[in-house]
Design a protein around this motif. Structure first.
Motif, short mmCIF file in Angstrom:
data_model
loop_
_atom_site.label_atom_id
_atom_site.label_comp_id
_atom_site.label_asym_id
_atom_site.label_seq_id
_atom_site.Cartn_x
_atom_site.Cartn_y
_atom_site.Cartn_z
N VAL A 59 -12.94 0.58 22.10
CA VAL A 59 -12.68 2.01 22.00
C VAL A 59 -13.12 2.47 20.62
O VAL A 59 -12.85 1.81 19.63
CB VAL A 59 -11.16 2.33 22.13
N THR A 60 -13.84 3.59 20.58
CA THR A 60 -14.23 4.13 19.29
C THR A 60 -13.59 5.50 19.11
O THR A 60 -13.69 6.34 19.99
CB THR A 60 -15.76 4.31 19.21
N PRO A 61 -12.93 5.69 17.99
CA PRO A 61 -12.40 7.03 17.74
C PRO A 61 -13.55 8.04 17.70
O PRO A 61 -14.64 7.71 17.26
CB PRO A 61 -11.74 6.92 16.36
N MET A 62 -13.30 9.23 18.20
CA MET A 62 -14.33 10.27 18.22
C MET A 62 -13.86 11.47 17.43
O MET A 62 -12.66 11.72 17.34
CB MET A 62 -14.55 10.75 19.67
N VAL A 63 -14.82 12.22 16.93
CA VAL A 63 -14.50 13.52 16.36
C VAL A 63 -13.79 14.32 17.47
O VAL A 63 -14.20 14.28 18.62
CB VAL A 63 -15.78 14.24 15.90
N GLY A 64 -12.71 15.00 17.10
CA GLY A 64 -11.96 15.76 18.09
C GLY A 64 -10.74 15.00 18.61
O GLY A 64 -9.88 15.59 19.25
N LYS A 66 -7.19 13.44 18.77
CA LYS A 66 -5.88 13.54 18.13
C LYS A 66 -5.41 12.12 17.91
O LYS A 66 -5.43 11.31 18.85
CB LYS A 66 -4.90 14.29 19.03
N VAL A 67 -5.00 11.82 16.72
CA VAL A 67 -4.66 10.44 16.39
C VAL A 67 -3.35 10.35 15.62
O VAL A 67 -2.87 11.32 15.04
CB VAL A 67 -5.78 9.78 15.53
N ILE A 68 -2.78 9.14 15.66
CA ILE A 68 -1.66 8.83 14.78
C ILE A 68 -2.25 7.99 13.65
O ILE A 68 -2.98 7.02 13.91
CB ILE A 68 -0.58 8.00 15.51
N ILE A 69 -1.98 8.36 12.44
CA ILE A 69 -2.45 7.55 11.33
C ILE A 69 -1.27 6.95 10.60
O ILE A 69 -0.17 7.53 10.56
CB ILE A 69 -3.35 8.34 10.37
N GLU A 70 -1.51 5.77 10.09
CA GLU A 70 -0.49 5.13 9.27
C GLU A 70 -0.98 5.12 7.85
O GLU A 70 -2.08 4.66 7.56
CB GLU A 70 -0.23 3.71 9.76
N ILE A 78 -6.13 4.58 11.33
CA ILE A 78 -5.83 5.21 12.60
C ILE A 78 -5.19 4.13 13.46
O ILE A 78 -5.80 3.09 13.70
CB ILE A 78 -7.11 5.74 13.26
N SER A 79 -3.96 4.35 13.90
CA SER A 79 -3.29 3.30 14.67
C SER A 79 -3.23 3.64 16.15
O SER A 79 -2.99 2.77 16.97
CB SER A 79 -1.88 3.07 14.13
N GLU A 80 -3.44 4.89 16.50
CA GLU A 80 -3.34 5.26 17.90
C GLU A 80 -4.22 6.48 18.17
O GLU A 80 -4.28 7.40 17.36
CB GLU A 80 -1.89 5.61 18.22
N ILE A 81 -4.89 6.46 19.32
CA ILE A 81 -5.66 7.61 19.76
C ILE A 81 -4.90 8.23 20.93
O ILE A 81 -4.62 7.55 21.92
CB ILE A 81 -7.08 7.20 20.22
N LEU A 82 -4.54 9.49 20.83
CA LEU A 82 -3.80 10.14 21.91
C LEU A 82 -4.76 10.45 23.07
O LEU A 82 -5.96 10.57 22.87
CB LEU A 82 -3.12 11.40 21.38
N PRO A 83 -4.23 10.55 24.28
CA PRO A 83 -5.10 10.76 25.46
C PRO A 83 -6.02 11.97 25.28
O PRO A 83 -5.59 13.00 24.77
CB PRO A 83 -4.10 10.99 26.59
N ARG A 84 -7.27 11.79 25.74
CA ARG A 84 -8.26 12.87 25.61
C ARG A 84 -8.26 13.76 26.84
O ARG A 84 -8.16 13.26 27.95
CB ARG A 84 -9.66 12.26 25.48
N SER A 85 -8.42 15.06 26.63
CA SER A 85 -8.53 15.96 27.78
C SER A 85 -9.98 16.02 28.25
O SER A 85 -10.26 16.38 29.39
CB SER A 85 -8.03 17.35 27.42
#
Ligand SMILES: Nc1nc2c(ncn2[C@@H]2O[C@H](COP(=O)(O)OP(=O)(O)O)[C@@H](O)[C@H]2O)c(=O)[nH]1
Ligand SMILES: [Mg+2]
Ligand SMILES: [Zn+2]
Length: 313
Positions: A59-64, A66-70, A78-85
């Motif tokens: 999985v690659t984080p993308m611009v746009g 929403k993430v959880i950062i630590e 970035i520890s989590e990527i929230l579901p994408r619409s």
């Protein structure tokens, strides 16, 4: 981008202030460059790396995103990527809520086939296009009516504007709050003129709008989200060709004007092509534009060819 908060011990005090001691916070990736992500948070923009776990999961984080950062002492991750619409491929941006597909009414003339393909690919990405027809000053008489007829029954919004003089531009500005908006369309359509008007000349001239790396056929183009009017906008490289890529029987789902008729076709799974008792075909020339239907048939044949080759390889 002057108030980027970097990781590292030297700045730890600053970070502690914004995370209120929780260690984790939510943000939005506005830029990715060289393995670093710039995450917009309530406390400012934070420079982060992605946790190794994403690479393992492919999985690659993308611009746009929403993430959880630590926020840690030595580095922010970035520890989590929230579901994408939604996930757009060109440009690579997640969670786009609105796409302005910009065409010039003349100079250059509308490449209808390209426009239809692009709309189909947006529909596939789960993004509803807003069709912006620019350069009204150059349009011929009756062109607006022709375009309205072409898209009848689709539910798409059609906006007719003159970006250069700012004609009817308010409606564009009104659509920005709360959205992540991309501007797409062939080169020469007027995207940069629109963005200049939205962001102000300075922005464009300083090159903040979009950062593109390694331009070329096989490389990704990187985009950046720019905060404006309580929303975000993305500049996009112009497109000059598009290849449809999907299962053949998916295509009909991306012509919204078919949907209200589909339930009445004699065969379930009707492809609205040669089947008898097809109620989509019956509506052609009445509530469905014949031109759009013919593009549908053309694309259907293209996909059949492409997908046949794919399977026989
Ligand atoms: N006549 C006319 N020209 C326009 C209008 N909007 C933009 N242009 C011109 O169209 C050309 C291409 O515009 P640009 O914004 O660079 O298009 P882009 O390639 O989509 O970014 C420029 O010369 C603009 O000045 C308009 O409303 N009317
Ligand atoms: Mg441009
Ligand atoms: Zn049918």
């Amino acid at each position: 981008m002057k108030d980027i908060i970097k990781g590292g011990a030297g700045r730890a005090g600053c970070l502690a202030q914004i995370n209120h001691g929780t260690g984790a916070m939510e943000g939005l990736i506005i830029k990715g460059i060289g393995g670093f992500y710039y995450v917009s948070t309530e406390g400012g923009v934070v420079e982060c790396k992605a946790k190794g776990i994403f690479r393992l999961r492919n999985v690659t984080p993308m611009v746009g995103d929403k993430v959880i950062i630590e926020v840690e002492r030595d580095s922010n991750v970035i520890s989590e990527i929230l579901p994408r619409s939604s996930e757009l491929e060109r440009p690579m941006v997640a969670n786009v809520t609105q796409a302005f597909v910009v065409s010039a009414m003349r100079n250059p003339d509308i490449n209808e086939e390209l426009l239809m393909k692009f709309i189909v690919m947006l529909e596939k990405s789960n993004i509803t296009p807003v069709l912006v027809f620019n350069k009204v000053d150059l349009s011929y008489e009756g062109q607006m009516e022709e375009l309205r007829e072409l898209f009848m029954g689709t539910g798409y919004r059609l906006l007719f504007i003159g970006a250069k003089e700012g004609k009817d531009f308010d409606v564009i500005l009104r659509e920005l709050p709360g959205n992540i908006t991309v501007f797409c369309g062939p080169s020469g359509a007027g995207k940069s003129t629109m963005l200049n008007r939205i962001l102000g000349k300075e922005h464009m001239e300083t090159g903040v709008v979009s950062v593109r790396l390694k331009r070329g056929k096989h490389t990704t183009r990187h985009s950046e989200l720019v905060n404006v009017n309580d929303g975000f906008v993305v500049d996009t490289p112009g497109f000059s060709s598009i290849e449809l890529s999907m299962e053949t029987d998916e295509l009909k789902d991306y012509f919204p004007e078919f949907h209200q008729h589909e339930g009445n076709c004699r065969f379930t799974g009707c492809s609205h092509n040669k089947e008898p008792g097809c109620s989509v075909k019956e509506a052609v020339g009445k509530t469905i534009s014949e031109k759009r239907y013919n593009y549908y048939l053309r694309f259907l044949n293209e996909l059949m060819e492409v997908n046949k080759k794919k399977w026989s390889r």
